[in-house]
Design a protein around this motif. Sequence first.
Motif, PDB file in Angstrom:
ATOM      1  N   THR A   1       0.820  -1.208   0.000  1.00  0.00           N
ATOM      2  CA  THR A   1       0.000   0.000   0.000  1.00  0.00           C
ATOM      3  C   THR A   1       0.850   1.253   0.000  1.00  0.00           C
ATOM      4  OG1 THR A   1      -1.919   1.036   1.069  1.00  0.00           O
ATOM      5  CG2 THR A   1      -0.230   0.096   2.523  1.00  0.00           C
ATOM      6  N   GLU A   2       0.327   2.284  -0.614  1.00  0.00           N
ATOM      7  CA  GLU A   2       0.964   3.603  -0.600  1.00  0.00           C
ATOM      8  C   GLU A   2       0.084   4.607   0.139  1.00  0.00           C
ATOM      9  OE1 GLU A   2       3.983   4.773  -1.729  1.00  0.00           O
ATOM     10  OE2 GLU A   2       4.545   2.724  -2.209  1.00  0.00           O
ATOM     11  N   THR A   3      -1.215   4.546  -0.080  1.00  0.00           N
ATOM     12  CA  THR A   3      -2.123   5.541   0.514  1.00  0.00           C
ATOM     13  C   THR A   3      -3.020   4.955   1.602  1.00  0.00           C
ATOM     14  OG1 THR A   3      -3.858   5.133  -1.123  1.00  0.00           O
ATOM     15  CG2 THR A   3      -2.207   6.819  -1.655  1.00  0.00           C
ATOM     16  N   GLY A   4      -2.952   3.646   1.828  1.00  0.00           N
ATOM     17  CA  GLY A   4      -3.748   3.021   2.868  1.00  0.00           C
ATOM     18  C   GLY A   4      -4.967   2.269   2.373  1.00  0.00           C
ATOM     19  N   THR A   5      -5.335   2.413   1.116  1.00  0.00           N
ATOM     20  CA  THR A   5      -6.533   1.737   0.611  1.00  0.00           C
ATOM     21  C   THR A   5      -6.375   0.223   0.667  1.00  0.00           C
ATOM     22  OG1 THR A   5      -7.024   3.618  -0.824  1.00  0.00           O
ATOM     23  CG2 THR A   5      -8.148   1.550  -1.321  1.00  0.00           C
ATOM     24  N   ALA A   6      -5.260  -0.294   0.206  1.00  0.00           N
ATOM     25  CA  ALA A   6      -5.047  -1.748   0.228  1.00  0.00           C
ATOM     26  C   ALA A   6      -5.011  -2.262   1.670  1.00  0.00           C
ATOM     27  CB  ALA A   6      -3.765  -2.110  -0.509  1.00  0.00           C
ATOM     28  N   GLU A   7      -4.481  -1.468   2.568  1.00  0.00           N
ATOM     29  CA  GLU A   7      -4.448  -1.859   3.982  1.00  0.00           C
ATOM     30  C   GLU A   7      -5.869  -1.935   4.543  1.00  0.00           C
ATOM     31  OE1 GLU A   7      -2.114  -0.670   8.099  1.00  0.00           O
ATOM     32  OE2 GLU A   7      -2.001   0.685   6.385  1.00  0.00           O
ATOM     33  N   TYR A   8      -6.702  -0.988   4.174  1.00  0.00           N
ATOM     34  CA  TYR A   8      -8.092  -1.008   4.630  1.00  0.00           C
ATOM     35  C   TYR A   8      -8.817  -2.228   4.069  1.00  0.00           C
ATOM     36  CZ  TYR A   8     -12.790   0.342   5.847  1.00  0.00           C
ATOM     37  OH  TYR A   8     -14.053   0.333   6.364  1.00  0.00           O
ATOM     38  N   VAL A   9      -8.599  -2.522   2.794  1.00  0.00           N
ATOM     39  CA  VAL A   9      -9.204  -3.715   2.190  1.00  0.00           C
ATOM     40  C   VAL A   9      -8.729  -4.964   2.937  1.00  0.00           C
ATOM     41  CG1 VAL A   9      -9.291  -5.165   0.115  1.00  0.00           C
ATOM     42  CG2 VAL A   9      -9.586  -2.679  -0.080  1.00  0.00           C
ATOM     43  N   ALA A  10      -7.451  -5.026   3.252  1.00  0.00           N
ATOM     44  CA  ALA A  10      -6.894  -6.175   3.978  1.00  0.00           C
ATOM     45  C   ALA A  10      -7.540  -6.333   5.356  1.00  0.00           C
ATOM     46  CB  ALA A  10      -5.386  -6.038   4.108  1.00  0.00           C
TER      47      ALA A  10
ATOM     48  N   ILE B   1       5.065  -1.439  -8.030  1.00  0.00           N
ATOM     49  CA  ILE B   1       4.720  -2.179  -6.815  1.00  0.00           C
ATOM     50  C   ILE B   1       4.939  -1.219  -5.644  1.00  0.00           C
ATOM     51  CG2 ILE B   1       5.443  -4.090  -5.308  1.00  0.00           C
ATOM     52  CD1 ILE B   1       6.292  -5.569  -7.913  1.00  0.00           C
ATOM     53  N   PRO B   2       4.040  -1.191  -4.655  1.00  0.00           N
ATOM     54  CA  PRO B   2       4.222  -0.284  -3.509  1.00  0.00           C
ATOM     55  C   PRO B   2       5.583  -0.474  -2.829  1.00  0.00           C
ATOM     56  CG  PRO B   2       2.025  -1.203  -3.491  1.00  0.00           C
ATOM     57  CD  PRO B   2       2.784  -1.935  -4.567  1.00  0.00           C
ATOM     58  N   ASN B   3       6.099   0.619  -2.318  1.00  0.00           N
ATOM     59  CA  ASN B   3       7.430   0.619  -1.708  1.00  0.00           C
ATOM     60  C   ASN B   3       7.581  -0.419  -0.600  1.00  0.00           C
ATOM     61  OD1 ASN B   3       8.519   2.655  -3.336  1.00  0.00           O
ATOM     62  ND2 ASN B   3       7.654   4.254  -2.043  1.00  0.00           N
ATOM     63  N   ASN B   4       6.529  -0.651   0.181  1.00  0.00           N
ATOM     64  CA  ASN B   4       6.679  -1.593   1.293  1.00  0.00           C
ATOM     65  C   ASN B   4       6.799  -3.046   0.818  1.00  0.00           C
ATOM     66  OD1 ASN B   4       3.692  -1.419   0.788  1.00  0.00           O
ATOM     67  ND2 ASN B   4       3.656  -2.951   2.427  1.00  0.00           N
ATOM     68  N   LEU B   5       6.357  -3.367  -0.403  1.00  0.00           N
ATOM     69  CA  LEU B   5       6.448  -4.741  -0.926  1.00  0.00           C
ATOM     70  C   LEU B   5       7.676  -4.971  -1.797  1.00  0.00           C
ATOM     71  CD1 LEU B   5       3.012  -6.210  -2.065  1.00  0.00           C
ATOM     72  CD2 LEU B   5       4.367  -6.721  -0.049  1.00  0.00           C
ATOM     73  N   GLN B   6       8.246  -3.901  -2.319  1.00  0.00           N
ATOM     74  CA  GLN B   6       9.362  -4.054  -3.254  1.00  0.00           C
ATOM     75  C   GLN B   6      10.522  -4.887  -2.698  1.00  0.00           C
ATOM     76  OE1 GLN B   6      10.527  -0.278  -4.923  1.00  0.00           O
ATOM     77  NE2 GLN B   6       8.533   0.007  -5.900  1.00  0.00           N
ATOM     78  N   PRO B   7      10.987  -4.662  -1.457  1.00  0.00           N
ATOM     79  CA  PRO B   7      12.112  -5.472  -0.962  1.00  0.00           C
ATOM     80  C   PRO B   7      11.781  -6.969  -0.897  1.00  0.00           C
ATOM     81  CG  PRO B   7      11.783  -3.549   0.438  1.00  0.00           C
ATOM     82  CD  PRO B   7      10.610  -3.610  -0.495  1.00  0.00           C
ATOM     83  N   PHE B   8      10.572  -7.299  -0.497  1.00  0.00           N
ATOM     84  CA  PHE B   8      10.171  -8.707  -0.397  1.00  0.00           C
ATOM     85  C   PHE B   8      10.153  -9.371  -1.770  1.00  0.00           C
ATOM     86  CE2 PHE B   8       6.546 -11.781  -0.394  1.00  0.00           C
ATOM     87  CZ  PHE B   8       7.155 -12.769   0.368  1.00  0.00           C
TER      88      PHE B   8
END
Length: 148
Positions: free
Chosen positions: A8-17, A60-67
């Motif tokens: 997520t970048e803006t929180g939408t995907a986190e809210y969906v999760a 890909i969102p920054n928080n997932l790129q390293p993984f």
Amino acid sequence: MIELIVGTETGTAEYVADEVLELLEANEIESRATLEPELELLSTSNLWIIITSTHGAGDIPNNLQPFIQSLTDNQTDLCGKKAMIISLGDSSYDTYCQAGTKIKDQLLALGIELITPIFQVDAMNEEMPEDLVMEWLADLLPLISSLN
């Protein structure tokens, strides 16, 4: 254990999760969500549900790129693993849901099995993303439960 891997970048995907997590728990499906996935912690999971937004030029969102990069760099063998991908995007851009497609391609190359086609959620839709995802997932609960 079902792992929700959230990009997520803006929180939408986190809210969906969060909504997906509630649905799974309400149906007694053991699950957890992470914004900072580590392969060692995910290795016992029978199913990864990847929920990701797309940002920039289909990135890909920054928080997932390293993984994702680590999996690819190490040529991690994902044979025997199963996944579902929920990709959020905006169809007014030519890179609509591109992050989900990039993740899919990288994971398939490493041997993961997608148990459903990518579910794409369009920000241009009048319905809320979480409502669309909940409707789609409701029909898949028996399959998800069988992998728990």
